[in-house]
Design a protein around this motif. Structure first.
Motif, mmCIF file in Angstrom:
data_model
loop_
_atom_site.group_PDB
_atom_site.id
_atom_site.type_symbol
_atom_site.label_atom_id
_atom_site.label_comp_id
_atom_site.label_asym_id
_atom_site.label_seq_id
_atom_site.Cartn_x
_atom_site.Cartn_y
_atom_site.Cartn_z
ATOM 1 N N ARG A 199 -52.119 3.383 13.510
ATOM 2 C CA ARG A 199 -52.702 4.721 13.631
ATOM 3 C C ARG A 199 -54.226 4.700 13.678
ATOM 4 N NH1 ARG A 199 -50.504 9.530 10.463
ATOM 5 N NH2 ARG A 199 -51.413 10.470 12.332
ATOM 6 N N PHE A 200 -54.847 3.784 12.969
ATOM 7 C CA PHE A 200 -56.307 3.666 13.050
ATOM 8 C C PHE A 200 -56.729 2.752 14.190
ATOM 9 C CE2 PHE A 200 -55.790 5.257 8.778
ATOM 10 C CZ PHE A 200 -56.905 6.050 8.570
ATOM 11 N N GLU A 201 -55.782 2.001 14.743
ATOM 12 C CA GLU A 201 -56.033 1.075 15.852
ATOM 13 C C GLU A 201 -57.058 0.021 15.455
ATOM 14 O OE1 GLU A 201 -56.829 3.251 19.423
ATOM 15 O OE2 GLU A 201 -54.993 4.421 19.278
ATOM 16 N N ILE A 202 -56.883 -0.512 14.252
ATOM 17 C CA ILE A 202 -57.759 -1.545 13.708
ATOM 18 C C ILE A 202 -56.917 -2.760 13.344
ATOM 19 C CG2 ILE A 202 -59.257 -2.181 11.773
ATOM 20 C CD1 ILE A 202 -60.027 0.792 11.572
ATOM 21 N N ASP A 203 -57.309 -3.928 13.824
ATOM 22 C CA ASP A 203 -56.672 -5.163 13.402
ATOM 23 C C ASP A 203 -57.290 -5.583 12.070
ATOM 24 O OD1 ASP A 203 -55.024 -5.322 15.610
ATOM 25 O OD2 ASP A 203 -56.423 -6.571 16.771
ATOM 26 N N VAL A 204 -56.489 -5.600 11.025
ATOM 27 C CA VAL A 204 -56.988 -5.916 9.697
ATOM 28 C C VAL A 204 -57.316 -7.405 9.623
ATOM 29 C CG1 VAL A 204 -56.487 -5.881 7.233
ATOM 30 C CG2 VAL A 204 -55.589 -4.073 8.726
ATOM 31 N N PRO A 205 -58.555 -7.778 9.290
ATOM 32 C CA PRO A 205 -58.909 -9.201 9.251
ATOM 33 C C PRO A 205 -58.278 -9.904 8.053
ATOM 34 C CG PRO A 205 -60.764 -7.852 8.535
ATOM 35 C CD PRO A 205 -59.705 -6.902 9.030
ATOM 36 N N ASP A 206 -58.177 -11.207 8.170
ATOM 37 C CA ASP A 206 -57.663 -12.007 7.066
ATOM 38 C C ASP A 206 -58.561 -11.825 5.839
ATOM 39 O OD1 ASP A 206 -55.677 -12.939 8.713
ATOM 40 O OD2 ASP A 206 -56.747 -14.789 9.231
ATOM 41 N N GLY A 207 -57.950 -11.848 4.679
ATOM 42 C CA GLY A 207 -58.719 -11.766 3.446
ATOM 43 C C GLY A 207 -58.885 -10.363 2.917
ATOM 44 N N VAL A 208 -58.324 -9.365 3.580
ATOM 45 C CA VAL A 208 -58.463 -7.983 3.142
ATOM 46 C C VAL A 208 -57.162 -7.529 2.480
ATOM 47 C CG1 VAL A 208 -58.731 -5.571 3.839
ATOM 48 C CG2 VAL A 208 -60.177 -7.331 4.852
ATOM 49 N N LEU A 209 -57.282 -7.029 1.256
ATOM 50 C CA LEU A 209 -56.170 -6.344 0.604
ATOM 51 C C LEU A 209 -56.508 -4.863 0.612
ATOM 52 C CD1 LEU A 209 -55.272 -8.609 -2.462
ATOM 53 C CD2 LEU A 209 -53.917 -8.203 -0.392
ATOM 54 N N LEU A 210 -55.809 -4.096 1.414
ATOM 55 C CA LEU A 210 -56.123 -2.677 1.546
ATOM 56 C C LEU A 210 -55.917 -1.920 0.247
ATOM 57 C CD1 LEU A 210 -54.475 -2.095 5.032
ATOM 58 C CD2 LEU A 210 -56.934 -2.166 4.544
ATOM 59 N N LEU A 211 -54.922 -2.311 -0.495
ATOM 60 C CA LEU A 211 -54.604 -1.612 -1.748
ATOM 61 C C LEU A 211 -54.903 -2.481 -2.971
ATOM 62 C CD1 LEU A 211 -51.204 0.043 -0.725
ATOM 63 C CD2 LEU A 211 -53.531 0.879 -0.362
ATOM 64 N N GLY A 212 -55.709 -3.507 -2.779
ATOM 65 C CA GLY A 212 -55.976 -4.434 -3.876
ATOM 66 C C GLY A 212 -56.897 -3.868 -4.937
#
Length: 283
Positions: A270-283
């Motif tokens: 929905r945001f059309e963003i490829d989440v990079p390695d190393g990211v915890l969105l809810l961390g």
């Protein structure tokens, strides 16, 4: 800005393809408005690099690779550096300005100048325009506005005006205000967004500010994801765990995200963003 300080080498053709612009490629008011709106609706606002401990590069090649050739976005320094560089290749004159984000501030001077905005001169038009494709809120400009006071500007339901701040210092201080829904802070629903003066800032100034915003432990962009995606029908915001969707008819829905896998899928689809390695969105 002196020619020796211009470091932008952006390819306007790749950029125009990225934002889906097939209109005129000349320095006139219609092109400026069209590019501004197309950029705002195409390239998302996001801070996933600072969240994973990486300060975004402001080098033209790096910004182009990230915002133009990848499914990524950025924050104000990246967006407005890119936009300024493209505008200059098309014949606009652009001055980079540093602003204080003053939403909720009792005193403007209590906020540092951590936002980049742009003053754009259009050939044949005596009025410069404030342009800003990197202010990541629902009260951001969709179109550039002339640098004048006493006028209200409307763009697809958003209302803005420019005023002068009294007793703000030796230089004339301009304030961008946005009109919010009933109950918003400020007189008659008007709320100050950011304050700025008109002296130009150099690339080296923004490199320092970018390092602070991207690396300082007290920077809000280091602590949680903050993502925005805009279409003609709705504004989508992820602030930490909270997803807020605001439709053009005023309908607002919110929900808390609790599953990391679902959050990642939502950001990518929905945001059309490829989440990079190393990211915890809810961390």
């Amino acid at each position: 800005m002196p020619e020796t300080e211009r470091t932008t080498t952006f390819d306007p053709y790749a950029y125009l393809k990225r934002i889906g612009w097939d209109g005129e490629r000349r320095a006139d008011p219609a092109t400026l408005r069209g590019l501004h709106t197309a950029h705002a609706r195409t390239i998302p606002f996001e801070n996933l690099d600072p969240v994973r401990g990486v300060v975004p590069s402001l080098a033209p090649d790096d910004i182009t690779a990230k915002l133009v050739h990848s499914r990524r976005g950025g924050y104000c320094y990246e967006h407005n550096t890119l936009f300024a560089g493209v505008l200059e290749t098309l014949g606009f004159r652009v001055t980079r300005l540093a602003a204080r984000v003053v939403v909720g501030a009792d005193r403007f001077e209590s906020r540092p100048r951590t936002h980049m905005t742009l003053l754009v001169e259009v050939p044949g038009d005596p009025r410069p325009h404030l342009a800003d494709v990197g202010y990541g809120t629902i009260r951001a400009l969709l179109e550039p506005v002339p640098l004048v006071t006493g006028a209200e500007f409307h763009a697809e339901g958003r209302r803005h005006r420019l005023v002068h701040a009294p007793d703000a210092g030796p230089l004339e201080t301009w304030v961008l205000e946005a009109h919010g829904p009933d109950g918003a802070d400020g007189a008659d629903g008007w709320e100050a967004q950011y304050a700025f003066t008109l002296e130009p800032y150099a690339q080296s100034d923004f490199e320092v500010a970018n390092w602070y915003v991207g690396a300082h432990p007290r920077s809000p962009f280091r602590r949680r994801p903050y993502l925005q995606n805009l279409t003609p029908d709705r504004h989508l915001l992820l602030d930490g765990h909270r997803l807020t969707e605001t439709h053009t008819d005023g309908t607002v829905t919110t929900r808390e995200l609790t599953d990391e896998r679902d959050a990642r899928r939502l950001v990518e689809e929905r945001f059309e963003i490829d989440v990079p390695d190393g990211v915890l969105l809810l961390g």
